[in-house]
Design a protein around this motif. Structure first.
Motif, PDB file in Angstrom:
ATOM      1  N   SER A 177       0.848  -1.204   0.000  1.00 49.00           N
ATOM      2  CA  SER A 177       0.000   0.000   0.000  1.00 49.00           C
ATOM      3  C   SER A 177       0.881   1.251   0.000  1.00 49.00           C
ATOM      4  O   SER A 177       0.545   2.250  -0.660  1.00 49.00           O
ATOM      5  N   SER A 178       1.995   1.208   0.709  1.00 46.84           N
ATOM      6  CA  SER A 178       2.904   2.363   0.719  1.00 46.84           C
ATOM      7  C   SER A 178       3.480   2.596  -0.675  1.00 46.84           C
ATOM      8  O   SER A 178       3.652   3.738  -1.116  1.00 46.84           O
ATOM      9  N   LEU A 179       3.759   1.498  -1.375  1.00 49.89           N
ATOM     10  CA  LEU A 179       4.268   1.609  -2.745  1.00 49.89           C
ATOM     11  C   LEU A 179       3.203   2.247  -3.638  1.00 49.89           C
ATOM     12  O   LEU A 179       3.474   3.164  -4.423  1.00 49.89           O
ATOM     13  N   LEU A 180       1.957   1.778  -3.484  1.00 48.98           N
ATOM     14  CA  LEU A 180       0.856   2.348  -4.267  1.00 48.98           C
ATOM     15  C   LEU A 180       0.695   3.827  -3.928  1.00 48.98           C
ATOM     16  O   LEU A 180       0.468   4.655  -4.817  1.00 48.98           O
ATOM     17  N   LYS A 181       0.824   4.162  -2.656  1.00 50.15           N
ATOM     18  CA  LYS A 181       0.714   5.572  -2.247  1.00 50.15           C
ATOM     19  C   LYS A 181       1.754   6.424  -2.996  1.00 50.15           C
ATOM     20  O   LYS A 181       1.432   7.488  -3.520  1.00 50.15           O
ATOM     21  N   ASP A 182       3.000   5.922  -3.066  1.00 48.47           N
ATOM     22  CA  ASP A 182       4.044   6.677  -3.792  1.00 48.47           C
ATOM     23  C   ASP A 182       3.620   6.901  -5.236  1.00 48.47           C
ATOM     24  O   ASP A 182       3.766   7.996  -5.773  1.00 48.47           O
ATOM     25  N   TYR A 183       3.104   5.844  -5.878  1.00 43.41           N
ATOM     26  CA  TYR A 183       2.683   5.976  -7.281  1.00 43.41           C
ATOM     27  C   TYR A 183       1.525   6.969  -7.416  1.00 43.41           C
ATOM     28  O   TYR A 183       1.492   7.778  -8.345  1.00 43.41           O
ATOM     29  N   VAL A 184       0.576   6.914  -6.484  1.00 40.63           N
ATOM     30  CA  VAL A 184      -0.579   7.821  -6.549  1.00 40.63           C
ATOM     31  C   VAL A 184      -0.109   9.264  -6.325  1.00 40.63           C
ATOM     32  O   VAL A 184      -0.508  10.178  -7.053  1.00 40.63           O
ATOM     33  N   TYR A 185       0.777   9.462  -5.363  1.00 42.16           N
ATOM     34  CA  TYR A 185       1.260  10.822  -5.069  1.00 42.16           C
ATOM     35  C   TYR A 185       2.012  11.421  -6.263  1.00 42.16           C
ATOM     36  O   TYR A 185       1.984  12.625  -6.461  1.00 42.16           O
ATOM     37  N   GLU A 186       2.679  10.558  -7.039  1.00 40.97           N
ATOM     38  CA  GLU A 186       3.381  11.073  -8.237  1.00 40.97           C
ATOM     39  C   GLU A 186       2.396  11.721  -9.201  1.00 40.97           C
ATOM     40  O   GLU A 186       2.767  12.549 -10.023  1.00 40.97           O
ATOM     41  N   GLU A 187       1.121  11.310  -9.109  1.00 40.25           N
ATOM     42  CA  GLU A 187       0.098  11.815 -10.037  1.00 40.25           C
ATOM     43  C   GLU A 187      -0.617  13.055  -9.499  1.00 40.25           C
ATOM     44  O   GLU A 187      -1.444  13.635 -10.198  1.00 40.25           O
ATOM     45  N   LEU A 188      -0.343  13.436  -8.252  1.00 40.12           N
ATOM     46  CA  LEU A 188      -1.093  14.541  -7.626  1.00 40.12           C
ATOM     47  C   LEU A 188      -0.262  15.808  -7.567  1.00 40.12           C
ATOM     48  O   LEU A 188       0.959  15.734  -7.374  1.00 40.12           O
ATOM     49  N   ASP A 189      -0.925  16.965  -7.707  1.00 40.62           N
ATOM     50  CA  ASP A 189      -0.179  18.208  -7.499  1.00 40.62           C
ATOM     51  C   ASP A 189      -0.092  18.472  -5.990  1.00 40.62           C
ATOM     52  O   ASP A 189      -0.668  17.733  -5.184  1.00 40.62           O
ATOM     53  N   LYS A 190       0.618  19.555  -5.619  1.00 43.16           N
ATOM     54  CA  LYS A 190       0.907  19.799  -4.201  1.00 43.16           C
ATOM     55  C   LYS A 190      -0.374  19.923  -3.359  1.00 43.16           C
ATOM     56  O   LYS A 190      -0.503  19.326  -2.297  1.00 43.16           O
ATOM     57  N   ARG A 191      -1.346  20.665  -3.897  1.00 47.91           N
ATOM     58  CA  ARG A 191      -2.576  20.898  -3.141  1.00 47.91           C
ATOM     59  C   ARG A 191      -3.306  19.572  -2.872  1.00 47.91           C
ATOM     60  O   ARG A 191      -3.762  19.306  -1.761  1.00 47.91           O
ATOM     61  N   ASN A 192      -3.374  18.749  -3.908  1.00 49.91           N
ATOM     62  CA  ASN A 192      -4.088  17.470  -3.730  1.00 49.91           C
ATOM     63  C   ASN A 192      -3.289  16.485  -2.888  1.00 49.91           C
ATOM     64  O   ASN A 192      -3.871  15.629  -2.215  1.00 49.91           O
ATOM     65  N   ARG A 193      -1.973  16.618  -2.897  1.00 51.96           N
ATOM     66  CA  ARG A 193      -1.165  15.771  -1.998  1.00 51.96           C
ATOM     67  C   ARG A 193      -1.465  16.122  -0.546  1.00 51.96           C
ATOM     68  O   ARG A 193      -1.585  15.254   0.310  1.00 51.96           O
TER      69      ARG A 193
END
Ligand SMILES: NC(=O)c1ccc[n+]([C@@H]2O[C@H](COP(=O)([O-])OP(=O)(O)OC[C@H]3O[C@@H](n4cnc5c(N)ncnc54)[C@H](O)[C@@H]3O)[C@@H](O)[C@H]2O)c1
Ligand SMILES: O=P(O)(O)OC[C@@H](O)[C@@H](O)[C@H](O)[C@H](O)CO
Length: 383
Positions: free
Chosen positions: A129-145
């Protein structure tokens, strides 16, 4: 009704996670890229889970929906409205599902009160899940992170239930073993922890994940790779082969040395854990195939995975892992038809030779003791 979205309507998705979510009162929507499964689930709206082995029961999962993973707008919409998201797509596909999860989160975050969403990757990888989180965060801008930091949880988890390839494509019923275990990291949820029947919580997830991957999956991979070399087709047959049984049991004891030291498992409990797992491998009703269990050897022989990592650790704890070396050497021969990871691995060995190939595949130095021993066993093995 609470809504669950589950990525990957394959064996573990239907036969374990989907089942528990359904039993816990969730309306389950599967997202999958396999047209046959998506069409079949939407038509039948359910399937049976048939437990085989002593005390086995039969369950009917009903009211399920399915969305094709290629239908991005629909998938995004489902995520934006979900109460929980889970995955069982295989570790290699986590990157592929990250963009759609990110888009679903962005859509949620447009609401004034988006509510919490927990996303649990149920894959055979430490910290999936932490790995998936990293991948998802790569797709988000700062505000959405920042919004995700507040509202999205990615609890790591371990799942254990042997589910073999299904014998027919005519139904979406799933044959499973009776044993099941799903443990999630209680500290990584956001908001209220969802109540899912059969999902346990722990403060010490790393111990449980590593115990499972470096025991069950270590033994499974070792059995499959030796079985492949000796021409067995099924795991239950292979584990009755004395040479395989002794090597695999030896490998599990070698792997257990560091698990006991690192996580304070009692030696007696760990011995019993190993015995239970070997008994599970013997279940003849599962008809689990060597090809499935050995699948993707490039991943399974990687430096952090189920064979090499315990071998390196055993050496560090003063024991030369002869049996793990035998399993790794056998794994280097795995070349099941249609297995992309096996094809790539064999191409590496063919192009670079076994010494450089071993280094590329496992990260082990061919001149160091482990590398030397694996190469020597590999050279002595014949197919
Ligand atoms: N089968 C088991 O015994 C078992 C037990 C515990 C954990 N696991 C883990 O669960 C995961 C799935 O294993 P499985 O045996 O169910 O495999 P499987 O091949 O039966 O199922 C995987 C499903 O994911 C789907 N998929 C692949 N890429 C996708 C994508 N981008 N979007 C949506 N769906 C996608 C596939 O079409 C397939 O239906 C793996 O990580 C595995 O290690 C399996
Ligand atoms: O799913 P993999 O490819 O990582 O490993 C194959 C099997 O060892 C695995 O699926 C087991 O059946 C499962 O981990 C049992 O809980």
């Amino acid at each position: 009704m609470k809504k669950a979205v589950h990525f990957g309507a394959g064996n573990i998705g239907r036969g374990f996670i989907g089942l528990l979510l359904n039993l816990s009162g969730y309306e389950v929507t599967f997202i999958d890229v396999d047209d046959r499964i998506v069409t079949g689930l939407n038509k039948a709206k359910g399937y049976r889970v048939i437990e085989v082995g002593e005390g086995g029961r039969e369950y009917t999962v009903s009211g399920v929906k399915a969305v094709n993973g290629k239908d991005i707008p629909n998938a995004v919409q489902k995520i934006s409205k979900a109460d929980i998201v889970t995955t069982a797509v295989g570790p290699g596909a986590l990157r592929a599902i990250a963009p759609v999860i990110a888009e679903g989160l962005v859509r949620r975050f447009k609401a004034e009160d988006p509510g919490y969403l927990n996303i649990i990757a149920c894959e055979n990888t430490v910290k999936a899940s932490s790995l998936l989180k990293d991948y998802v965060y790569e797709e988000l801008d700062k505000r959405n992170r920042e919004k995700a930091d507040m509202y999205a949880g990615f609890p790591d988890a371990v799942v254990d239930r042997i589910i073999p390839p299904q014998e027919t494509e005519e139904t979406l019923d799933v044959k499973v073993e009776t044993f099941k275990e799903w443990i999630a990291d209680r500290n990584l949820f956001k908001g209220e922890i969802p109540e899912i029947k059969g999902m346990e919580l722990t403060d010490n997830l790393t111990a449980f994940v590593e115990r499972k991957i470096f025991t069950l999956n270590t033994g499974h991979a070792g059995t499959a790779y030796m079985a492949y070399c000796k021409g067995h087709r099924y795991i239950h047959e292979a584990i009755e082969d004395k040479e395989i049984y002794d090597t695999v049991k030896g490998a599990l004891l070698e792997s257990g040395i560091s698990l006991i030291e690192l996580y304070n498992f009692s030696a007696q409990d760990h011995k019993e854990y190993i015995e239970r797992i070997l008994r599970r491998f013997k279940n003849p009703e599962l008809m689990d195939s060597v090809v499935r269990v050995g699948r993707d050897p490039l991943r399974k022989l990687g430096p952090e995975d189920r064979l090499v990592k315990p071998a390196e650790r055993a050496l560090k704890y003063g024991v030369f892992p002869e049996n793990l070396c035998r399993c790794i050497a056998a794994g280097l021969f795995f070349d099941a038809e249609g297995d992309e990871g096996a094809r790539k691995m064999q191409a590496i060995i063919k192009e670079k030779g076994i010494e450089k190939g071993l280094e590329d595949i496992t990260g082990l130095e061919p001149s160091e003791p482990l590398g030397q021993r694996i190469i020597s066993i590999y050279r002595g093995l014949t197919l």
